[in-house]
Design a protein around this motif. Structure first.
Motif, PDB file in Angstrom:
ATOM      1  N   ARG A  45       0.889  -1.150  -0.112  1.00  0.00           N
ATOM      2  CA  ARG A  45      -0.051   0.057  -0.069  1.00  0.00           C
ATOM      3  C   ARG A  45       0.802   1.300   0.214  1.00  0.00           C
ATOM      4  NH1 ARG A  45      -4.193  -0.500   4.538  1.00  0.00           N
ATOM      5  NH2 ARG A  45      -2.549  -1.983   5.379  1.00  0.00           N
ATOM      6  N   LEU A  46       1.953   1.323   0.841  1.00  0.00           N
ATOM      7  CA  LEU A  46       2.876   2.444   0.795  1.00  0.00           C
ATOM      8  C   LEU A  46       3.470   2.775  -0.522  1.00  0.00           C
ATOM      9  CD1 LEU A  46       4.381   4.483   2.126  1.00  0.00           C
ATOM     10  CD2 LEU A  46       6.221   2.666   2.855  1.00  0.00           C
ATOM     11  N   LEU A  47       4.130   1.686  -1.103  1.00  0.00           N
ATOM     12  CA  LEU A  47       4.503   1.711  -2.666  1.00  0.00           C
ATOM     13  C   LEU A  47       3.620   2.199  -3.599  1.00  0.00           C
ATOM     14  CD1 LEU A  47       6.689   1.139  -4.397  1.00  0.00           C
ATOM     15  CD2 LEU A  47       5.793  -1.311  -4.544  1.00  0.00           C
TER      16      LEU A  47
ATOM     17  N   ASP B 224       0.070   9.192 -14.674  1.00  0.00           N
ATOM     18  CA  ASP B 224      -1.368   8.384 -15.058  1.00  0.00           C
ATOM     19  C   ASP B 224      -1.510   7.373 -13.668  1.00  0.00           C
ATOM     20  OD1 ASP B 224      -3.615   6.706 -15.852  1.00  0.00           O
ATOM     21  OD2 ASP B 224      -2.164   5.813 -17.544  1.00  0.00           O
ATOM     22  N   PRO B 225      -1.978   7.841 -12.516  1.00  0.00           N
ATOM     23  CA  PRO B 225      -2.088   7.279 -11.339  1.00  0.00           C
ATOM     24  C   PRO B 225      -2.944   5.979 -11.522  1.00  0.00           C
ATOM     25  CG  PRO B 225      -3.159   9.231 -11.119  1.00  0.00           C
ATOM     26  CD  PRO B 225      -2.703   9.249 -12.547  1.00  0.00           C
ATOM     27  N   ASP B 226      -3.983   6.049 -12.549  1.00  0.00           N
ATOM     28  CA  ASP B 226      -5.005   4.746 -12.452  1.00  0.00           C
ATOM     29  C   ASP B 226      -4.097   3.667 -12.984  1.00  0.00           C
ATOM     30  OD1 ASP B 226      -6.963   6.028 -11.661  1.00  0.00           O
ATOM     31  OD2 ASP B 226      -7.441   7.019 -13.755  1.00  0.00           O
ATOM     32  N   ALA B 227      -2.819   3.943 -13.933  1.00  0.00           N
ATOM     33  CA  ALA B 227      -2.126   2.515 -14.304  1.00  0.00           C
ATOM     34  C   ALA B 227      -1.221   2.117 -13.376  1.00  0.00           C
ATOM     35  CB  ALA B 227      -1.342   3.127 -15.815  1.00  0.00           C
ATOM     36  N   VAL B 228      -1.251   2.633 -12.133  1.00  0.00           N
ATOM     37  CA  VAL B 228      -0.291   1.818 -11.286  1.00  0.00           C
ATOM     38  C   VAL B 228      -1.068   0.919 -10.479  1.00  0.00           C
ATOM     39  CG1 VAL B 228       0.754   2.445  -8.873  1.00  0.00           C
ATOM     40  CG2 VAL B 228       0.718   4.212 -10.807  1.00  0.00           C
ATOM     41  N   ARG B 229      -0.367  -0.333 -10.355  1.00  0.00           N
ATOM     42  CA  ARG B 229      -0.549  -1.307  -9.584  1.00  0.00           C
ATOM     43  C   ARG B 229       0.574  -2.022  -8.934  1.00  0.00           C
ATOM     44  NH1 ARG B 229      -0.677  -6.129 -12.594  1.00  0.00           N
ATOM     45  NH2 ARG B 229      -0.538  -5.594 -14.804  1.00  0.00           N
ATOM     46  N   VAL B 230       0.423  -2.757  -7.955  1.00  0.00           N
ATOM     47  CA  VAL B 230       1.447  -3.695  -7.171  1.00  0.00           C
ATOM     48  C   VAL B 230       1.155  -5.093  -7.076  1.00  0.00           C
ATOM     49  CG1 VAL B 230       2.985  -3.919  -5.203  1.00  0.00           C
ATOM     50  CG2 VAL B 230       2.234  -1.502  -6.018  1.00  0.00           C
ATOM     51  N   GLU B 231       1.999  -5.804  -7.722  1.00  0.00           N
ATOM     52  CA  GLU B 231       1.694  -7.620  -7.485  1.00  0.00           C
ATOM     53  C   GLU B 231       2.918  -7.801  -6.467  1.00  0.00           C
ATOM     54  OE1 GLU B 231       2.313  -9.299 -11.298  1.00  0.00           O
ATOM     55  OE2 GLU B 231       0.488  -8.685 -12.080  1.00  0.00           O
ATOM     56  N   ARG B 232       2.304  -8.782  -5.361  1.00  0.00           N
ATOM     57  CA  ARG B 232       3.209  -9.292  -4.645  1.00  0.00           C
ATOM     58  C   ARG B 232       3.420 -10.931  -4.998  1.00  0.00           C
ATOM     59  NH1 ARG B 232       3.876  -8.556   1.266  1.00  0.00           N
ATOM     60  NH2 ARG B 232       4.529 -10.658   2.158  1.00  0.00           N
ATOM     61  N   GLU B 233       4.663 -11.315  -4.975  1.00  0.00           N
ATOM     62  CA  GLU B 233       5.087 -12.680  -5.275  1.00  0.00           C
ATOM     63  C   GLU B 233       5.783 -13.151  -4.154  1.00  0.00           C
ATOM     64  OE1 GLU B 233       7.546 -15.117  -8.303  1.00  0.00           O
ATOM     65  OE2 GLU B 233       6.594 -13.659  -9.139  1.00  0.00           O
ATOM     66  N   GLU B 234       5.708 -14.247  -3.278  1.00  0.00           N
ATOM     67  CA  GLU B 234       6.540 -14.708  -2.378  1.00  0.00           C
ATOM     68  C   GLU B 234       7.040 -15.901  -2.891  1.00  0.00           C
ATOM     69  OE1 GLU B 234       5.374 -14.839   1.671  1.00  0.00           O
ATOM     70  OE2 GLU B 234       3.754 -13.289   1.314  1.00  0.00           O
ATOM     71  N   ARG B 235       8.627 -15.731  -2.948  1.00  0.00           N
ATOM     72  CA  ARG B 235       9.423 -17.076  -3.208  1.00  0.00           C
ATOM     73  C   ARG B 235      10.034 -17.586  -1.756  1.00  0.00           C
ATOM     74  NH1 ARG B 235      12.421 -14.074  -8.085  1.00  0.00           N
ATOM     75  NH2 ARG B 235      10.595 -13.463  -9.216  1.00  0.00           N
ATOM     76  N   ASP B 236      10.830 -18.608  -1.737  1.00  0.00           N
ATOM     77  CA  ASP B 236      11.347 -18.974  -0.512  1.00  0.00           C
ATOM     78  C   ASP B 236      11.582 -18.202   0.441  1.00  0.00           C
ATOM     79  OD1 ASP B 236      11.187 -21.533  -1.873  1.00  0.00           O
ATOM     80  OD2 ASP B 236      13.382 -21.269  -2.732  1.00  0.00           O
ATOM     81  N   ASP B 237      12.500 -17.389   0.320  1.00  0.00           N
ATOM     82  CA  ASP B 237      12.895 -16.284   1.386  1.00  0.00           C
ATOM     83  C   ASP B 237      12.809 -14.989   0.949  1.00  0.00           C
ATOM     84  OD1 ASP B 237      15.075 -16.733  -0.362  1.00  0.00           O
ATOM     85  OD2 ASP B 237      16.754 -16.611   1.336  1.00  0.00           O
ATOM     86  N   VAL B 238      12.123 -14.686  -0.278  1.00  0.00           N
ATOM     87  CA  VAL B 238      12.289 -13.338  -0.969  1.00  0.00           C
ATOM     88  C   VAL B 238      10.743 -13.159  -1.254  1.00  0.00           C
ATOM     89  CG1 VAL B 238      12.937 -11.950  -2.892  1.00  0.00           C
ATOM     90  CG2 VAL B 238      14.452 -13.665  -1.839  1.00  0.00           C
ATOM     91  N   VAL B 239      10.245 -11.617  -0.863  1.00  0.00           N
ATOM     92  CA  VAL B 239       9.123 -11.132  -1.390  1.00  0.00           C
ATOM     93  C   VAL B 239       9.482 -10.232  -2.450  1.00  0.00           C
ATOM     94  CG1 VAL B 239       7.007  -9.704  -0.672  1.00  0.00           C
ATOM     95  CG2 VAL B 239       7.964 -11.222   0.950  1.00  0.00           C
ATOM     96  N   VAL B 240       9.098 -10.469  -3.482  1.00  0.00           N
ATOM     97  CA  VAL B 240       9.083  -9.639  -4.902  1.00  0.00           C
ATOM     98  C   VAL B 240       7.810  -8.870  -5.152  1.00  0.00           C
ATOM     99  CG1 VAL B 240       9.500  -9.568  -7.301  1.00  0.00           C
ATOM    100  CG2 VAL B 240      10.465 -11.178  -6.055  1.00  0.00           C
ATOM    101  N   LEU B 241       7.926  -7.247  -4.945  1.00  0.00           N
ATOM    102  CA  LEU B 241       7.023  -6.476  -5.191  1.00  0.00           C
ATOM    103  C   LEU B 241       7.166  -6.068  -6.679  1.00  0.00           C
ATOM    104  CD1 LEU B 241       6.596  -4.444  -1.959  1.00  0.00           C
ATOM    105  CD2 LEU B 241       5.259  -6.330  -2.808  1.00  0.00           C
ATOM    106  N   ARG B 242       6.241  -6.080  -7.488  1.00  0.00           N
ATOM    107  CA  ARG B 242       6.345  -5.549  -9.000  1.00  0.00           C
ATOM    108  C   ARG B 242       5.420  -4.313  -9.031  1.00  0.00           C
ATOM    109  NH1 ARG B 242       6.092 -10.966 -10.122  1.00  0.00           N
ATOM    110  NH2 ARG B 242       8.007 -11.800 -10.662  1.00  0.00           N
ATOM    111  N   LEU B 243       6.115  -3.324  -9.451  1.00  0.00           N
ATOM    112  CA  LEU B 243       5.444  -1.903  -9.422  1.00  0.00           C
ATOM    113  C   LEU B 243       5.009  -1.858 -11.095  1.00  0.00           C
ATOM    114  CD1 LEU B 243       4.201   0.506  -8.548  1.00  0.00           C
ATOM    115  CD2 LEU B 243       6.489   1.632  -8.661  1.00  0.00           C
ATOM    116  N   HIS B 244       3.739  -2.012 -11.271  1.00  0.00           N
ATOM    117  CA  HIS B 244       3.315  -1.654 -12.790  1.00  0.00           C
ATOM    118  C   HIS B 244       2.998  -0.237 -13.113  1.00  0.00           C
ATOM    119  CE1 HIS B 244       3.366  -5.979 -13.812  1.00  0.00           C
ATOM    120  NE2 HIS B 244       2.925  -5.981 -12.678  1.00  0.00           N
TER     121      HIS B 244
END
Length: 77
Positions: free
Chosen positions: A4-6, A16-36
């Motif tokens: 939410r902060l990101l 274009d703030p409407d195009a912003v979205r964040v995806e979260r993917e959890e791997r073994d010991d890593v959390v990947v946040l993808r900022l679109h």
């Protein structure tokens, strides 16, 4: 919480703030946040010499501080 902060920070940086979205993917010991963001806004999120992207990464890591996992931020158009 970090997502939410990101998303909030990124929406304020782009044209274009409407195009912003964040995806979260959890791997073994890593959390990947993808900022679109919109392709035209990638430069605004990265900033000169990557300064804004570096700052966003630091803020996301601090917001996720309670987790034992490493947090990685990827910026995607």
């Amino acid at each position: 919480m970090a997502e939410r902060l990101l998303e909030t920070l990124a929406r304020r940086l782009v044209d274009d703030p409407d195009a912003v979205r964040v995806e979260r993917e959890e791997r073994d010991d890593v959390v990947v946040l993808r900022l679109h963001v919109a392709p035209a806004d990638v430069g605004q999120v990265i900033g000169r010499q990557g300064r804004i992207a570096r700052s966003l990464r630091q803020l996301v890591r601090a917001a996720a501080g309670g987790q034992r996992k490493r947090v990685v931020l990827e910026i995607v158009d």
